[in-house]
Design a protein around this motif. Structure first.
Motif, PDB file in Angstrom:
ATOM      1  N   ASN A  85     -12.882  19.880  19.106  1.00 13.06           N
ATOM      2  CA  ASN A  85     -13.310  21.255  18.834  1.00 13.06           C
ATOM      3  C   ASN A  85     -12.605  22.254  19.742  1.00 13.06           C
ATOM      4  O   ASN A  85     -13.172  23.259  20.125  1.00 13.06           O
ATOM      5  CB  ASN A  85     -14.828  21.355  18.980  1.00 13.06           C
ATOM      6  CG  ASN A  85     -15.376  22.589  18.290  1.00 13.06           C
ATOM      7  OD1 ASN A  85     -15.070  22.823  17.126  1.00 13.06           O
ATOM      8  ND2 ASN A  85     -16.153  23.380  19.004  1.00 13.06           N
ATOM      9  N   CYS A 134     -23.482  22.618  20.003  1.00  8.96           N
ATOM     10  CA  CYS A 134     -22.589  23.770  19.830  1.00  8.96           C
ATOM     11  C   CYS A 134     -23.400  25.013  19.478  1.00  8.96           C
ATOM     12  O   CYS A 134     -24.415  24.929  18.799  1.00  8.96           O
ATOM     13  CB  CYS A 134     -21.577  23.491  18.722  1.00  8.96           C
ATOM     14  SG  CYS A 134     -20.408  24.849  18.473  1.00  8.96           S
ATOM     15  N   GLU A 136     -22.707  27.002  17.353  1.00  7.72           N
ATOM     16  CA  GLU A 136     -22.695  27.162  15.898  1.00  7.72           C
ATOM     17  C   GLU A 136     -23.860  26.462  15.217  1.00  7.72           C
ATOM     18  O   GLU A 136     -24.147  26.724  14.060  1.00  7.72           O
ATOM     19  CB  GLU A 136     -21.384  26.612  15.318  1.00  7.72           C
ATOM     20  CG  GLU A 136     -20.181  27.415  15.744  1.00  7.72           C
ATOM     21  CD  GLU A 136     -18.857  26.775  15.351  1.00  7.72           C
ATOM     22  OE1 GLU A 136     -17.858  27.488  15.327  1.00  7.72           O
ATOM     23  OE2 GLU A 136     -18.813  25.557  15.077  1.00  7.72           O
ATOM     24  N   TRP A 138     -24.230  22.840  15.170  1.00  5.33           N
ATOM     25  CA  TRP A 138     -24.055  21.392  15.047  1.00  5.33           C
ATOM     26  C   TRP A 138     -24.112  20.754  16.421  1.00  5.33           C
ATOM     27  O   TRP A 138     -24.023  21.432  17.450  1.00  5.33           O
ATOM     28  CB  TRP A 138     -22.748  21.045  14.332  1.00  5.33           C
ATOM     29  CG  TRP A 138     -21.510  21.625  14.965  1.00  5.33           C
ATOM     30  CD1 TRP A 138     -20.954  22.839  14.683  1.00  5.33           C
ATOM     31  CD2 TRP A 138     -20.707  21.030  15.998  1.00  5.33           C
ATOM     32  NE1 TRP A 138     -19.848  23.032  15.472  1.00  5.33           N
ATOM     33  CE2 TRP A 138     -19.671  21.943  16.285  1.00  5.33           C
ATOM     34  CE3 TRP A 138     -20.755  19.819  16.687  1.00  5.33           C
ATOM     35  CZ2 TRP A 138     -18.695  21.680  17.243  1.00  5.33           C
ATOM     36  CZ3 TRP A 138     -19.783  19.554  17.639  1.00  5.33           C
ATOM     37  CH2 TRP A 138     -18.769  20.479  17.911  1.00  5.33           C
ATOM     38  N   SER A 139     -24.290  19.445  16.445  1.00  6.44           N
ATOM     39  CA  SER A 139     -24.342  18.740  17.720  1.00  6.44           C
ATOM     40  C   SER A 139     -23.833  17.327  17.513  1.00  6.44           C
ATOM     41  O   SER A 139     -23.717  16.868  16.378  1.00  6.44           O
ATOM     42  CB  SER A 139     -25.767  18.729  18.263  1.00  6.44           C
ATOM     43  OG  SER A 139     -26.599  17.974  17.422  1.00  6.44           O
TER      44      SER A 139
ATOM     45  N   SER B  58     -22.549  26.951  10.720  1.00  7.54           N
ATOM     46  CA  SER B  58     -22.659  25.502  10.570  1.00  7.54           C
ATOM     47  C   SER B  58     -23.713  25.204   9.504  1.00  7.54           C
ATOM     48  O   SER B  58     -24.867  24.940   9.826  1.00  7.54           O
ATOM     49  CB  SER B  58     -23.047  24.872  11.909  1.00  7.54           C
ATOM     50  OG  SER B  58     -23.184  23.487  11.771  1.00  7.54           O
ATOM     51  N   ILE B  60     -26.251  23.726   6.901  1.00  4.82           N
ATOM     52  CA  ILE B  60     -26.913  22.416   6.907  1.00  4.82           C
ATOM     53  C   ILE B  60     -26.676  21.685   5.595  1.00  4.82           C
ATOM     54  O   ILE B  60     -26.814  20.482   5.536  1.00  4.82           O
ATOM     55  CB  ILE B  60     -28.428  22.524   7.208  1.00  4.82           C
ATOM     56  CG1 ILE B  60     -29.137  23.505   6.286  1.00  4.82           C
ATOM     57  CG2 ILE B  60     -28.683  22.877   8.658  1.00  4.82           C
ATOM     58  CD1 ILE B  60     -30.647  23.568   6.515  1.00  4.82           C
ATOM     59  N   GLN B  62     -23.867  20.642   3.299  1.00  4.26           N
ATOM     60  CA  GLN B  62     -22.414  20.519   3.225  1.00  4.26           C
ATOM     61  C   GLN B  62     -22.061  19.340   2.332  1.00  4.26           C
ATOM     62  O   GLN B  62     -22.878  18.464   2.099  1.00  4.26           O
ATOM     63  CB  GLN B  62     -21.828  20.245   4.609  1.00  4.26           C
ATOM     64  CG  GLN B  62     -22.039  21.362   5.610  1.00  4.26           C
ATOM     65  CD  GLN B  62     -21.209  21.158   6.865  1.00  4.26           C
ATOM     66  OE1 GLN B  62     -20.383  20.248   6.933  1.00  4.26           O
ATOM     67  NE2 GLN B  62     -21.421  22.004   7.853  1.00  4.26           N
ATOM     68  N   ASP B 225     -31.561  18.389  14.361  1.00  2.00           N
ATOM     69  CA  ASP B 225     -31.003  18.615  13.028  1.00  2.00           C
ATOM     70  C   ASP B 225     -32.084  18.850  11.984  1.00  2.00           C
ATOM     71  O   ASP B 225     -31.951  19.732  11.134  1.00  2.00           O
ATOM     72  CB  ASP B 225     -30.104  17.445  12.620  1.00  2.00           C
ATOM     73  CG  ASP B 225     -28.822  17.421  13.438  1.00  2.00           C
ATOM     74  OD1 ASP B 225     -28.410  18.496  13.909  1.00  2.00           O
ATOM     75  OD2 ASP B 225     -28.252  16.330  13.612  1.00  2.00           O
ATOM     76  N   ARG B 228     -33.680  22.255  12.180  1.00  2.00           N
ATOM     77  CA  ARG B 228     -32.896  23.290  11.497  1.00  2.00           C
ATOM     78  C   ARG B 228     -33.228  23.328  10.010  1.00  2.00           C
ATOM     79  O   ARG B 228     -33.290  24.393   9.405  1.00  2.00           O
ATOM     80  CB  ARG B 228     -31.391  23.033  11.658  1.00  2.00           C
ATOM     81  CG  ARG B 228     -30.897  23.154  13.086  1.00  2.00           C
ATOM     82  CD  ARG B 228     -29.388  23.072  13.127  1.00  2.00           C
ATOM     83  NE  ARG B 228     -28.788  24.256  12.535  1.00  2.00           N
ATOM     84  CZ  ARG B 228     -27.631  24.262  11.880  1.00  2.00           C
ATOM     85  NH1 ARG B 228     -26.943  23.158  11.729  1.00  2.00           N
ATOM     86  NH2 ARG B 228     -27.162  25.382  11.380  1.00  2.00           N
TER      87      ARG B 228
END
Lengths: 256, 278
Positions: A85, A134, A136, A138-139, B58, B60, B62, B225, B228
């Protein structure tokens, strides 16, 4: 139907009274104007408060931090892929053989240069599988190994008034491949966290150029953007130093 | 407008106080409840617009990136579909950004979006506290509690709403079910679950925002995750609530709308009035 109006939880009849229709009309006009003005005032004050929103949240994040609270660690089976990244282009690995880490702002008053061999031989290596998050959203869960930042701070003490460290990478490039030095601010309290590493290994192997060979910061109590790859210099300072992303509208402290 | 039925008779000399029939009003909403209601409008708007901009960074939802366009975002697919099928949008400059250009602060706005989202989130929590204080001091919380009879009454309300078009077409009488409570069962379900969704949004928001310091909170929602995902769908509860909420207040009429401004309702039914005397 009366079971509704009994007991503590039972609904009470609404209070009723008689008013002059004129009073009702005037009250409607007054309250509509008040709520309208209040909402406009709220929007206007939001414009004024907006630049401070980051500061408020930074204060909150700082008060949430505790050196004793560790972040969750994971099993090797829970590891997830971690993409390269780099914000811009990935640097050419040509810098690696001549690499050394410069320490500035030490109590001794002189700057120190360390190569990777001396880091690996003079400090004990700690392993951890932690999550990198991140900004943004995501992780990734990754397996790291490296030197505890706290151990480095004990071996080379910063000057007494230092509260911050500026972490820099001079090899960072922008998207078109031109030099774009990367620098972040890190409070020394977070640097001293037991899970803050100067990582040398990723997935059991020495760091590759994509992940910041030969030494990167791994500070899991902060957003990923503080986890500088290919660190070339640490400068201990009293005042909060410049931060690459804070200068681009993001927060300063970035504690998660 | 039931309140303006009296014609002004200025000319009558017998009395300086002409007989203006006074209106019976019921106190429906506490001042703090009304304030928090109206402040929620800009706050929720700010949260949703900035939230979708944060989502852009980002997504969720995708899929594998398209070999031709490189697109991997379902929201971008939706934008492409809209621009391909809606007349007048055929020549839209950037179809993958259509959703973000219309429902958020725009793509590539992560830093300002985060700032706005945090400001609105802190305001939302404060506003929620104002609402709770208003509910307690006005006693309004009792009107929101679910009842044993709610399921049946909710069906009566649903049947009423679904029957409206048919009744209109056949010009048949279609009376609104009568209740002697502040809200009908469907309203109660909505006004009870939306504050609950607010609490869950705040909890999942903190879990996402501080996933290390609050990792046990994140764990309740299944980790960062899935917190989110929770947070995303909780937003839709507000959207799905607000749309019929606004439509129904217009359908129901001026008294209901005035109620959330002045706190007073002039639509006092006989059953409520007798209930008061008991």
């Amino acid at each position: 139907m009366n079971d509704n109006s009994r007991g503590f939880f039972g609904e009470r009849p609404l209070p009723e009274f008689v008013v002059d229709p004129q009073v009702l009309r005037r009250r409607t006009r007054r309250d509509a104007l008040l709520f309208g003005a209040g909402t406009v005032a709220a929007l206007a004050s939001a414009r004024l408060l907006l630049p401070n929103a980051i500061r408020i949240d930074d204060e909150v994040a700082e008060s949430l931090y505790s050196p004793r609270r560790t972040v969750p660690t994971y099993a090797k089976t829970q590891i997830t892929p971690l993409k390269n990244n780099y914000n811009g282009a990935t640097p050419d690995p040509g810098y690696i053989p001549g690499w050394h880490l410069t320490l500035d702002g030490l109590a001794s008053g002189v700057s120190v240069a360390l190569d990777i061999r001396s880091l690996l031989t003079h400090f004990s290596i700690h392993e951890q599988i932690t999550r990198l998050v991140c900004v943004e959203g995501w992780s990734a869960i990754a397996w790291w190994a490296g030197v505890r930042f706290d151990d480095l701070l004990r071996a080379y003490s910063p000057m007494s008034q230092a509260r911050w460290v500026q972490v820099e990478s001079s090899v960072n490039l922008d998207a078109s491949g031109n030099p774009d030095p990367y620098y972040v601010s890190l409070d020394l309290a977070s640097a001293r966290h037991p899970q803050t590493l100067l990582a040398t290994h990723f997935n059991g192997q020495p760091l590759t150029v994509e992940h910041g060979a030969p030494l990167r910061l791994l500070v899991p109590v902060k957003l990923g953007l503080k986890n500088v790859k290919a660190i070339t210099k640490l400068t201990y300072v009293a005042q909060e130093p410049r931060d690459y992303w804070a200068e681009r509208g993001y927060s300063h402290y970035d504690g998660i | 407008m039931g309140c303006s039925t009296t014609p002004r008779k200025e000319g009558i000399s017998t009395s300086r106080l002409p007989e203006k029939p006074d209106v019976l009003v019921a106190k429906r909403h506490h001042l703090l409840v009304r304030w928090s209601h109206w402040l929620n409008v800009p706050i929720l708007l700010g949260l949703i617009l900035s939230g979708i901009s944060i989502y852009w960074a980002s997504p969720i939802y995708q899929h594998k990136s398209d070999p031709l366009t490189g697109n991997f975002d379902v929201a971008a697919d939706i934008g492409i579909w809209i621009c391909g099928h809606v007349p007048g949008l055929r020549h839209y400059s950037s179809p993958p950004d259509w959703v973000y250009n219309h429902l958020s602060l725009g793509p590539g706005m992560l830093a300002p979006a985060l700032r706005l989202h945090w400001l609105c989130a802190y305001a939302f929590m404060l506003n929620g506290a104002v609402y709770v204080v208003g509910l307690i001091s006005g006693g309004g919380w009792r009107g929101l509690l679910p009842r044993r009879t709610d399921l049946l009454d909710a069906f009566r309300m649903l049947r009423y709403y679904l029957g409206i078009p048919f009744a209109k077409l056949t010009r048949r009488q279609w009376p609104h079910p009568s209740f002697n409570t502040k809200y009908n069962a469907l309203q109660r379900a909505a006004y009870f679950s939306v504050p609950l969704a607010g609490c869950l949004s705040v909890a999942t928001g903190w879990a996402i925002h501080k996933p290390m310091q609050f990792h046990s909170l994140a764990a309740i929602f299944g980790g960062l995750d899935s917190a989110r995902v929770w947070h995303f769908w909780l937003m839709w509860i507000f959207v799905l609530f607000a749309v019929p909420h606004v439509i129904l207040v217009f359908a129901d009429g001026w008294d209901t709308f005035r109620g959330i401004i002045t706190g007073w309702s002039a639509r006092v039914t006989r059953s409520e009035a007798t209930g008061n005397e008991r």
